[in-house]
Every structure is written in C-alpha cells, then in structure tokens.
Motif scaffolding. Sequence first.
Motif, PDB file in Angstrom:
ATOM      1  N   LEU A  34       0.816  -1.215   0.000  1.00 31.83           N
ATOM      2  CA  LEU A  34       0.000   0.000   0.000  1.00 31.83           C
ATOM      3  C   LEU A  34       0.848   1.263   0.000  1.00 31.83           C
ATOM      4  CD1 LEU A  34      -2.865  -0.984   2.489  1.00 31.83           C
ATOM      5  CD2 LEU A  34      -2.697  -1.371   0.023  1.00 31.83           C
ATOM      6  N   TRP A  35       2.077   1.175   0.458  1.00 30.43           N
ATOM      7  CA  TRP A  35       2.960   2.334   0.484  1.00 30.43           C
ATOM      8  C   TRP A  35       3.297   2.847  -0.921  1.00 30.43           C
ATOM      9  CZ3 TRP A  35       7.604   1.815  -2.049  1.00 30.43           C
ATOM     10  CH2 TRP A  35       8.035   0.509  -2.319  1.00 30.43           C
ATOM     11  N   ARG A  36       3.078   2.025  -1.947  1.00 27.77           N
ATOM     12  CA  ARG A  36       3.443   2.442  -3.302  1.00 27.77           C
ATOM     13  C   ARG A  36       2.616   3.631  -3.794  1.00 27.77           C
ATOM     14  NH1 ARG A  36       7.084  -0.883  -5.554  1.00 27.77           N
ATOM     15  NH2 ARG A  36       7.231  -3.044  -4.797  1.00 27.77           N
ATOM     16  N   ASP A  37       1.424   3.848  -3.231  1.00 28.95           N
ATOM     17  CA  ASP A  37       0.650   5.016  -3.630  1.00 28.95           C
ATOM     18  C   ASP A  37       1.331   6.316  -3.237  1.00 28.95           C
ATOM     19  OD1 ASP A  37      -1.318   3.534  -4.806  1.00 28.95           O
ATOM     20  OD2 ASP A  37      -2.740   3.679  -3.149  1.00 28.95           O
ATOM     21  N   LEU A  38       2.276   6.242  -2.308  1.00 27.27           N
ATOM     22  CA  LEU A  38       3.006   7.430  -1.875  1.00 27.27           C
ATOM     23  C   LEU A  38       4.282   7.658  -2.678  1.00 27.27           C
ATOM     24  CD1 LEU A  38       2.690   6.878   1.971  1.00 27.27           C
ATOM     25  CD2 LEU A  38       1.394   8.497   0.583  1.00 27.27           C
ATOM     26  N   ALA A  39       4.526   6.835  -3.705  1.00 35.55           N
ATOM     27  CA  ALA A  39       5.780   6.910  -4.470  1.00 35.55           C
ATOM     28  C   ALA A  39       6.094   8.305  -4.988  1.00 35.55           C
ATOM     29  CB  ALA A  39       5.749   5.903  -5.616  1.00 35.55           C
ATOM     30  N   GLN A  73       2.404  -0.437   7.449  1.00 37.32           N
ATOM     31  CA  GLN A  73       3.695  -0.427   6.759  1.00 37.32           C
ATOM     32  C   GLN A  73       3.852   0.815   5.885  1.00 37.32           C
ATOM     33  OE1 GLN A  73       4.565  -3.193   3.470  1.00 37.32           O
ATOM     34  NE2 GLN A  73       6.337  -3.896   4.660  1.00 37.32           N
ATOM     35  N   ALA A  74       2.750   1.314   5.318  1.00 37.18           N
ATOM     36  CA  ALA A  74       2.825   2.542   4.525  1.00 37.18           C
ATOM     37  C   ALA A  74       3.331   3.697   5.378  1.00 37.18           C
ATOM     38  CB  ALA A  74       1.456   2.865   3.932  1.00 37.18           C
ATOM     39  N   LEU A  75       2.794   3.822   6.587  1.00 36.76           N
ATOM     40  CA  LEU A  75       3.273   4.875   7.488  1.00 36.76           C
ATOM     41  C   LEU A  75       4.721   4.641   7.880  1.00 36.76           C
ATOM     42  CD1 LEU A  75       3.003   7.270   9.407  1.00 36.76           C
ATOM     43  CD2 LEU A  75       1.930   5.721  11.066  1.00 36.76           C
ATOM     44  N   ALA A  76       5.054   3.408   8.248  1.00 41.03           N
ATOM     45  CA  ALA A  76       6.417   3.114   8.672  1.00 41.03           C
ATOM     46  C   ALA A  76       7.421   3.367   7.544  1.00 41.03           C
ATOM     47  CB  ALA A  76       6.506   1.662   9.147  1.00 41.03           C
ATOM     48  N   GLU A 197      -9.597   5.021  -8.821  1.00 42.96           N
ATOM     49  CA  GLU A 197      -8.871   5.813  -7.826  1.00 42.96           C
ATOM     50  C   GLU A 197      -7.809   4.961  -7.147  1.00 42.96           C
ATOM     51  OE1 GLU A 197      -9.554   9.131  -6.008  1.00 42.96           O
ATOM     52  OE2 GLU A 197     -10.024   9.484  -8.110  1.00 42.96           O
ATOM     53  N   PRO A 198      -6.619   5.516  -6.870  1.00 40.71           N
ATOM     54  CA  PRO A 198      -5.693   4.807  -5.983  1.00 40.71           C
ATOM     55  C   PRO A 198      -6.199   4.859  -4.551  1.00 40.71           C
ATOM     56  CG  PRO A 198      -4.829   6.970  -6.503  1.00 40.71           C
ATOM     57  CD  PRO A 198      -6.096   6.815  -7.313  1.00 40.71           C
ATOM     58  N   TRP A 199      -5.637   4.034  -3.697  1.00 40.87           N
ATOM     59  CA  TRP A 199      -6.033   4.080  -2.286  1.00 40.87           C
ATOM     60  C   TRP A 199      -5.730   5.459  -1.695  1.00 40.87           C
ATOM     61  CZ3 TRP A 199      -2.689   3.067   2.349  1.00 40.87           C
ATOM     62  CH2 TRP A 199      -3.448   3.073   3.520  1.00 40.87           C
ATOM     63  N   ILE A 200      -4.536   5.952  -1.932  1.00 40.63           N
ATOM     64  CA  ILE A 200      -4.177   7.323  -1.560  1.00 40.63           C
ATOM     65  C   ILE A 200      -3.938   8.093  -2.847  1.00 40.63           C
ATOM     66  CG2 ILE A 200      -2.607   8.821  -0.294  1.00 40.63           C
ATOM     67  CD1 ILE A 200      -1.830   6.453   1.432  1.00 40.63           C
ATOM     68  N   ARG A 201      -4.782   9.081  -3.112  1.00 47.69           N
ATOM     69  CA  ARG A 201      -4.594   9.909  -4.302  1.00 47.69           C
ATOM     70  C   ARG A 201      -3.724  11.101  -3.943  1.00 47.69           C
ATOM     71  NH1 ARG A 201      -9.747  11.793  -5.521  1.00 47.69           N
ATOM     72  NH2 ARG A 201      -9.281  13.894  -4.780  1.00 47.69           N
ATOM     73  N   VAL A 202      -2.579  11.190  -4.583  1.00 47.94           N
ATOM     74  CA  VAL A 202      -1.581  12.215  -4.275  1.00 47.94           C
ATOM     75  C   VAL A 202      -1.533  13.236  -5.397  1.00 47.94           C
ATOM     76  CG1 VAL A 202       0.884  12.634  -3.967  1.00 47.94           C
ATOM     77  CG2 VAL A 202      -0.192  10.683  -2.841  1.00 47.94           C
ATOM     78  N   GLY A 203      -1.500  14.506  -5.020  1.00 49.28           N
ATOM     79  CA  GLY A 203      -1.267  15.583  -5.979  1.00 49.28           C
ATOM     80  C   GLY A 203      -0.017  16.340  -5.587  1.00 49.28           C
TER      81      GLY A 203
END
Length: 478
Positions: A34-39, A73-76, A197-203
């Motif tokens: 799930l952390w990959r949405d923050l790439a 794990q995304a937060l960590a 939509e991704p789980w976390i949508r980043v702009g």
Amino acid sequence: MTSALRSSRPGGGIGLHNAVMAADHRNTNPLPALWRDLAPLLPENPAPAPWTGPRWWWAGALDVEGLALGSLQALATALAAGTGRDIALTSRGAAASFASYSHLRVDGRAVGGFAPLSGFRRTIDGWVRLHANYPHHERALLTALRVATVDAVDAALLRMTAMEVEDRVTAHGGVAAAVRPPEEWAGSPAGKGLPGEPWIRVGTAPAPAPPRSVPAALRGGSGGILDGLRVLDLTRVIAGPSGSRILGALGADVLRIDPPGMPELEEQYLDTGFSKRSAVADLTDPAAYRRFRGLLEAADVVLLGYRGGSLARFGLDPDALRADYPGLGVVSFDAWGNAGPWAARRGFDSIVQAASGIAAIYGSGEGGSWRPGALPVQALDYATGLGAAAAAVALMGARNRGISGSAHLSLARTALELMRLPAPPSGTERSELEPELRTWPSVYGELTFAPPPLQVDGRQLEHSRPPQPYGSSALVWE
C-alpha cells in the motif's frame, strides 16, 4: 505523567526491537504494498519497513490482516524514508491498534459499543444498517421513519424496503445504508468511480520559494521523530483522530479542533485522544476564525475529515487551502470519495461495510435465517487513518526536496482495497495475539490502552500524554 506509564503485563513496558525479532521470526508472506501510492512523495526505491509476526489471525473471509499490516507499513515506510530512522512493525501491534477501542478501559470498565438504534435491522425485502450513535443522527432517524420512540423503529422498517429506508433517512440528515452484495455496489453510480482511484490519491506541485522550513527530525535530526511538526486536526469519530493520534505519539504537536454544540462521544474521544490537544472553536465567530487562520499560517499539515463540501463555506476545502497556504500539506478523507454522487453524504465505517458488500460477504445463515455480518474490527476507519498519517509524513518529507502537495482517501476506497486483496488461505484458524497494554492515570480516570503500533530505533513507541480534557486547549501552537 510519563513516569506513571506502566505496562499491564509483568515484564512489559518499553520493549527492545531485537527482543521482538528474536521472539517472532521474520515473516516471508508478502504484505499488500500500500505504500506504493506514496511513491510520488518518497525518495526513489525506498525499502518497505520490516515486520514480524503471523500473517493471519482474525481468519475471516477477507484479508483484514493484510489491510492492517499494509496500511501500517505505509506509514512506517514513509517515516523511514523521510528520516533515515529504523522503523518496524509487528502483527501484535497492528492487531492491538485496530482493536484499540475494545482494549480501552476506564477505571477497569470496558467502554460502550454502538447505541441501541445502531446496527442491522430487517426491512420488508432485506436488511439495512443504521447509525445513531450521535443524538442528532438519532433524531434524524426517528423523524425520517415518522416514529416517536426507539421501540417503534423495527415495525416502521418492516413496512419499507431497504432502499426506501436508505433514501428517506439520508434525506432527513440521518445515516443508513441498504445491505448490498458486492456486485450491486460495484455497478451503482456511487461505486463505479472507485476502481479508477488509488487508495491514496496524491497531488504534487513545486514547493513555494522560499520553502517552508521542515522540522529538524525530518531533516535527519536526532530528536523525536516528528518533533516540531504542527498538525491541525479537523476530524471526528475514528479514522482521522486515530491517524493524528499516532502522529502525536511520534512527536508532532497535534491540535484537534471541534465545533461547539456537537461534542465528540466521550469514550470515542478517549480512545483517540492520546498524544494531542483538544480545542473547541466556533468558526462563524469572526474573532475565533481569525485565531484559527493564524494557526493555519504556522501549520505544517492539516487533516480534513468532514464530509465533502461541508468546510467550503469557511474556505477550508483542499483547493482553497492549497491556494492560500502553498506550503501546507493538506490531507483530506471522507466516507464515499469526493468525486462521485455520494460525495456529500454522511458515512461511517459500519455504513460503508453495509453499502459496499462487506456486510454481505460476512453474512451467515441460510434462507430466512440469513443475516449480514461485520469485520472483526473497524478496519476501514483505522486503515484510512493510518493512510492519512502516512500521507502527512510523506508530504513533509517531500517538502524537504522542494515538492509540495496534497492527498485524499475515502473509507469506500479502503473497502474496495480490502475486497481486492486475495482471500486468506483456506483452513486459516483464528488466533489471539495478546496485546501489550499500558495503564495511565488521567482526568477521566485510570486508562488501560494499547500503545502505538510502531517501533522506532529498536524501541516501542509510546504515547506522550493521556487524553486532555475535551476542549481544554487554547487556539495556539505549543
């Protein structure tokens, strides 16, 4: 009060990461990445944070464990990538944090659950889920059903279809959802837009020049991992407050602000009120609004957890905030997503489970004895809160590299993420992961609670303070 913190188990307290690693072998079963949405916000090719412990323990139809471990794990991973610190997690910590409300004790007493009118109810053609924990939602429900007492609700529901109940209660400002199968939700107008939509949508955008300073800890300093970070918490219920709770435990100055006249449920506040401060402000009052704007000027992150559009009249929607404060990290989330036909609709974890098909997946019985079910924990809330915390940390790390941005999540998109995960292996048996609880005195009584679910530099992360009196803080940064 730090010296009064103690473990509720002999030999507990602050444990060493190495001891945990020796007790629980490193698990080789993969976690959802799930952390990959923050790439877009992380350094190139970050290593996902390590974890130990069993891969499954709730043993249900869906991989709730994967959602819990993956969101943590995304937060960590965001923390490790932004600070260079050793951040790790365990299955035991994840399980305890996702069940934190059920572990909470006040002077030895368990806290209450759902209100009498909250839960599954039969209709003439199926089932509906109601949510009436808050007094104003209970009043709206009774008005919508045209009944005066709680005892009359079931009879009124049996004269209506589930969709009629959902529509009527929603129209009156209440909260209800028909229990749908997953395929019906996927084909509905509200469900159709979620798969894109991704789980976390980043702009992202270039950070303003000169860039806003970044807390020393996020520049690789040796202090508390988020020391100096200022987080304005405009969230309620569980998802947002649980996310800001762990940011506070990591050292951020978290100030939660609630409107007057709609106090948070006390036991819910106690569960999520650790490591932060609490204030009440009427933003329709010009003086309070000016003080609030002063907070925004110096804030690093704002968490927005109200339903779509409800804060726009104060100029507090994500686009307005990004325009007014280009260096501010804006993390917003809601129940149903901010682009679909349900964007402005109220919703809670249990309601999203009913509408999205999760309640049907967890149903039991045959024929007329069938009834819907629920996840073992309110995983949509806690996972979304961790996703919001992960986005906040990633945004601050990116700001140090000249990148500014925002992020958005929704409970409905978290539900879809869960339903997309491969099912746990057949024959998986339920097991209990005994939590390492803590006990702390507070103005509300002696609190027993689960600690934050992370290990930092080989030591268990702990809360910095118990919940403060609700609304006791001034509108100032510490």
